[in-house]
Scaffold this motif. Structure first.
Motif, PDB file in Angstrom:
ATOM      1  N   LYS A   1      -2.185   7.541  -3.673  1.00 37.08           N
ATOM      2  CA  LYS A   1      -2.830   8.807  -4.002  1.00 37.08           C
ATOM      3  C   LYS A   1      -2.484   9.869  -2.969  1.00 37.08           C
ATOM      4  CE  LYS A   1      -5.412   9.251  -6.955  1.00 37.08           C
ATOM      5  NZ  LYS A   1      -5.227   9.665  -8.326  1.00 37.08           N
ATOM      6  N   CYS A   2      -2.218  11.080  -3.442  1.00 37.81           N
ATOM      7  CA  CYS A   2      -1.968  12.232  -2.562  1.00 37.81           C
ATOM      8  C   CYS A   2      -3.147  13.191  -2.575  1.00 37.81           C
ATOM      9  CB  CYS A   2      -0.718  12.983  -2.994  1.00 37.81           C
ATOM     10  SG  CYS A   2       0.762  11.960  -2.960  1.00 37.81           S
TER      11      CYS A   2
ATOM     12  N   ALA B   1     -13.563   9.558   3.553  1.00 38.37           N
ATOM     13  CA  ALA B   1     -12.351   8.963   2.980  1.00 38.37           C
ATOM     14  C   ALA B   1     -11.683   8.130   4.068  1.00 38.37           C
ATOM     15  CB  ALA B   1     -11.402  10.053   2.501  1.00 38.37           C
ATOM     16  N   LEU B   2     -11.358   6.898   3.749  1.00 36.83           N
ATOM     17  CA  LEU B   2     -10.589   6.019   4.632  1.00 36.83           C
ATOM     18  C   LEU B   2      -9.288   5.760   3.903  1.00 36.83           C
ATOM     19  CD1 LEU B   2     -10.348   4.114   7.111  1.00 36.83           C
ATOM     20  CD2 LEU B   2     -11.384   2.336   5.681  1.00 36.83           C
ATOM     21  N   TYR B   3      -8.172   6.191   4.502  1.00 33.98           N
ATOM     22  CA  TYR B   3      -6.900   6.072   3.806  1.00 33.98           C
ATOM     23  C   TYR B   3      -5.798   5.622   4.756  1.00 33.98           C
ATOM     24  CZ  TYR B   3      -6.565  10.879   5.593  1.00 33.98           C
ATOM     25  OH  TYR B   3      -6.581  11.996   6.381  1.00 33.98           O
ATOM     26  N   LYS B   4      -4.767   5.019   4.164  1.00 35.59           N
ATOM     27  CA  LYS B   4      -3.664   4.437   4.929  1.00 35.59           C
ATOM     28  C   LYS B   4      -2.369   5.166   4.604  1.00 35.59           C
ATOM     29  CE  LYS B   4      -1.618  -0.127   5.694  1.00 35.59           C
ATOM     30  NZ  LYS B   4      -1.675  -1.515   5.228  1.00 35.59           N
ATOM     31  N   ILE B   5      -1.729   5.687   5.646  1.00 31.95           N
ATOM     32  CA  ILE B   5      -0.417   6.330   5.523  1.00 31.95           C
ATOM     33  C   ILE B   5       0.498   5.695   6.559  1.00 31.95           C
ATOM     34  CG2 ILE B   5       0.879   8.474   5.728  1.00 31.95           C
ATOM     35  CD1 ILE B   5      -1.647   9.969   4.926  1.00 31.95           C
ATOM     36  N   ASP B   6       1.635   5.189   6.111  1.00 27.38           N
ATOM     37  CA  ASP B   6       2.611   4.564   7.013  1.00 27.38           C
ATOM     38  C   ASP B   6       1.979   3.501   7.908  1.00 27.38           C
ATOM     39  OD1 ASP B   6       4.629   6.198   5.983  1.00 27.38           O
ATOM     40  OD2 ASP B   6       4.197   7.786   7.442  1.00 27.38           O
ATOM     41  N   GLU B   7       1.217   2.614   7.295  1.00 25.57           N
ATOM     42  CA  GLU B   7       0.592   1.474   7.988  1.00 25.57           C
ATOM     43  C   GLU B   7      -0.473   1.869   9.019  1.00 25.57           C
ATOM     44  OE1 GLU B   7       1.142  -1.581   6.751  1.00 25.57           O
ATOM     45  OE2 GLU B   7       2.434  -0.505   5.363  1.00 25.57           O
TER      46      GLU B   7
ATOM     47  N   LEU C   1     -17.378   3.811  -3.049  1.00 30.99           N
ATOM     48  CA  LEU C   1     -17.493   4.353  -4.396  1.00 30.99           C
ATOM     49  C   LEU C   1     -16.200   4.261  -5.179  1.00 30.99           C
ATOM     50  CD1 LEU C   1     -19.473   7.572  -3.474  1.00 30.99           C
ATOM     51  CD2 LEU C   1     -20.385   5.387  -4.243  1.00 30.99           C
ATOM     52  N   LEU C   2     -15.080   4.233  -4.462  1.00 34.91           N
ATOM     53  CA  LEU C   2     -13.784   4.263  -5.121  1.00 34.91           C
ATOM     54  C   LEU C   2     -12.738   3.610  -4.241  1.00 34.91           C
ATOM     55  CD1 LEU C   2     -12.085   5.529  -7.503  1.00 34.91           C
ATOM     56  CD2 LEU C   2     -11.675   7.429  -5.963  1.00 34.91           C
TER      57      LEU C   2
ATOM     58  N   SER D   1      -1.156   5.113   0.762  1.00 36.61           N
ATOM     59  CA  SER D   1      -0.881   3.885   0.019  1.00 36.61           C
ATOM     60  C   SER D   1      -2.191   3.205  -0.386  1.00 36.61           C
ATOM     61  CB  SER D   1      -0.026   2.937   0.849  1.00 36.61           C
ATOM     62  OG  SER D   1      -0.665   2.604   2.067  1.00 36.61           O
ATOM     63  N   GLU D   2      -3.257   3.455   0.362  1.00 35.50           N
ATOM     64  CA  GLU D   2      -4.610   2.974   0.035  1.00 35.50           C
ATOM     65  C   GLU D   2      -5.574   4.123   0.282  1.00 35.50           C
ATOM     66  OE1 GLU D   2      -5.881  -0.583   2.089  1.00 35.50           O
ATOM     67  OE2 GLU D   2      -3.823  -1.306   2.170  1.00 35.50           O
ATOM     68  N   LEU D   3      -6.550   4.287  -0.607  1.00 33.12           N
ATOM     69  CA  LEU D   3      -7.568   5.321  -0.459  1.00 33.12           C
ATOM     70  C   LEU D   3      -8.916   4.741  -0.847  1.00 33.12           C
ATOM     71  CD1 LEU D   3      -8.583   8.273  -0.134  1.00 33.12           C
ATOM     72  CD2 LEU D   3      -7.983   8.595  -2.546  1.00 33.12           C
ATOM     73  N   ASN D   4      -9.883   4.832   0.060  1.00 31.70           N
ATOM     74  CA  ASN D   4     -11.243   4.366  -0.196  1.00 31.70           C
ATOM     75  C   ASN D   4     -12.207   5.513   0.083  1.00 31.70           C
ATOM     76  OD1 ASN D   4     -10.513   1.492  -0.542  1.00 31.70           O
ATOM     77  ND2 ASN D   4      -9.930   1.682   1.583  1.00 31.70           N
TER      78      ASN D   4
END
Length: 93
Positions: A62-63, A77-83, A56-57, A44-47
Protein backbone atom coordinates in the motif's frame (compact mmCIF):
# COMPACT_ATOMS: atom_id res chain seq x y z
CA UNK A 1 -14.39 8.21 50.52
CA UNK A 2 -12.38 8.07 47.30
CA UNK A 3 -11.43 4.83 45.62
CA UNK A 4 -8.65 4.48 43.11
CA UNK A 5 -8.60 2.10 40.23
CA UNK A 6 -5.65 1.22 38.04
CA UNK A 7 -6.33 0.20 34.47
CA UNK A 8 -3.69 -1.71 32.55
CA UNK A 9 -4.02 -1.62 28.77
CA UNK A 10 -2.36 -4.30 26.70
CA UNK A 11 -1.41 -3.09 23.25
CA UNK A 12 -1.53 -5.24 20.16
CA UNK A 13 1.53 -3.38 18.88
CA UNK A 14 4.68 -5.46 19.16
CA UNK A 15 6.67 -3.75 21.93
CA UNK A 16 9.71 -5.92 21.19
CA UNK A 17 10.35 -4.11 17.92
CA UNK A 18 13.33 -1.88 18.57
CA UNK A 19 13.94 -0.94 14.93
CA UNK A 20 10.81 1.17 14.48
CA UNK A 21 11.25 4.78 13.31
CA UNK A 22 8.77 7.64 13.16
CA UNK A 23 7.51 8.13 9.64
CA UNK A 24 5.49 10.79 7.85
CA UNK A 25 1.90 10.53 6.72
CA UNK A 26 0.59 13.34 4.50
CA UNK A 27 -1.76 14.87 5.52
CA UNK A 28 -1.87 13.84 9.15
CA UNK A 29 -5.35 15.31 9.77
CA UNK A 30 -8.12 14.34 7.32
CA UNK A 31 -11.85 14.22 6.96
CA UNK A 32 -13.39 10.75 6.86
CA UNK A 33 -12.99 9.28 3.37
CA UNK A 34 -9.88 11.24 2.41
CA UNK A 35 -6.68 9.47 1.38
CA UNK A 36 -3.42 9.70 3.34
CA UNK A 37 -0.14 9.22 1.49
CA UNK A 38 2.84 7.42 3.04
CA UNK A 39 5.61 9.98 2.48
CA UNK A 40 8.53 7.54 2.38
CA UNK A 41 7.07 5.41 -0.42
CA UNK A 42 4.97 2.27 -0.55
CA UNK A 43 4.67 -0.10 2.37
CA UNK A 44 5.08 -3.83 1.93
CA UNK A 45 3.03 -4.21 5.16
CA UNK A 46 0.55 -1.72 6.62
CA UNK A 47 -1.26 -2.08 9.95
CA UNK A 48 -3.72 0.46 11.39
CA UNK A 49 -4.38 0.56 15.16
CA UNK A 50 -6.80 2.59 17.25
CA UNK A 51 -5.69 4.22 20.50
CA UNK A 52 -6.56 1.12 22.53
CA UNK A 53 -4.02 -0.85 20.52
CA UNK A 54 -6.63 -2.86 18.63
CA UNK A 55 -5.58 -3.65 15.06
CA UNK A 56 -8.28 -2.44 12.67
CA UNK A 57 -6.66 -3.21 9.34
CA UNK A 58 -3.79 -5.25 7.94
CA UNK A 59 -2.82 -4.81 4.27
CA UNK A 60 0.13 -5.43 1.96
CA UNK A 61 1.68 -3.33 -0.82
CA UNK A 62 0.00 0.00 0.00
CA UNK A 63 1.14 3.55 -0.82
CA UNK A 64 -1.91 5.22 0.73
CA UNK A 65 -4.35 4.83 3.61
CA UNK A 66 -8.07 4.99 2.79
CA UNK A 67 -9.91 6.51 5.78
CA UNK A 68 -13.46 5.84 4.54
CA UNK A 69 -13.87 2.88 6.94
CA UNK A 70 -12.58 4.77 10.03
CA UNK A 71 -14.62 6.70 12.58
CA UNK A 72 -13.57 10.10 13.90
CA UNK A 73 -10.53 9.73 16.15
CA UNK A 74 -6.77 9.24 16.34
CA UNK A 75 -4.95 6.28 14.81
CA UNK A 76 -1.48 4.78 14.54
CA UNK A 77 -0.08 3.32 11.33
CA UNK A 78 2.71 0.74 11.60
CA UNK A 79 4.22 0.08 8.20
CA UNK A 80 7.26 -1.59 6.66
CA UNK A 81 9.36 -0.05 3.89
CA UNK A 82 12.59 -1.71 2.75
CA UNK A 83 12.64 -4.12 5.71
CA UNK A 84 12.40 -1.26 8.23
CA UNK A 85 9.30 -0.52 10.32
CA UNK A 86 7.92 3.01 10.70
CA UNK A 87 5.08 4.51 12.70
CA UNK A 88 2.91 7.49 11.91
CA UNK A 89 -0.05 9.03 13.69
CA UNK A 90 -3.09 10.53 12.00
CA UNK A 91 -6.46 11.98 12.95
CA UNK A 92 -9.80 11.51 11.19
CA UNK A 93 -12.14 14.46 11.78
Amino acid sequence: MKDQTQINVVSAIDEARQDTEKGNLIPSVVKQGEIIRIAKGCASELNIFDLTGQMLLKQIDKCTIDTSYLKKGAYLALYKIDEKFHTGKFIVE
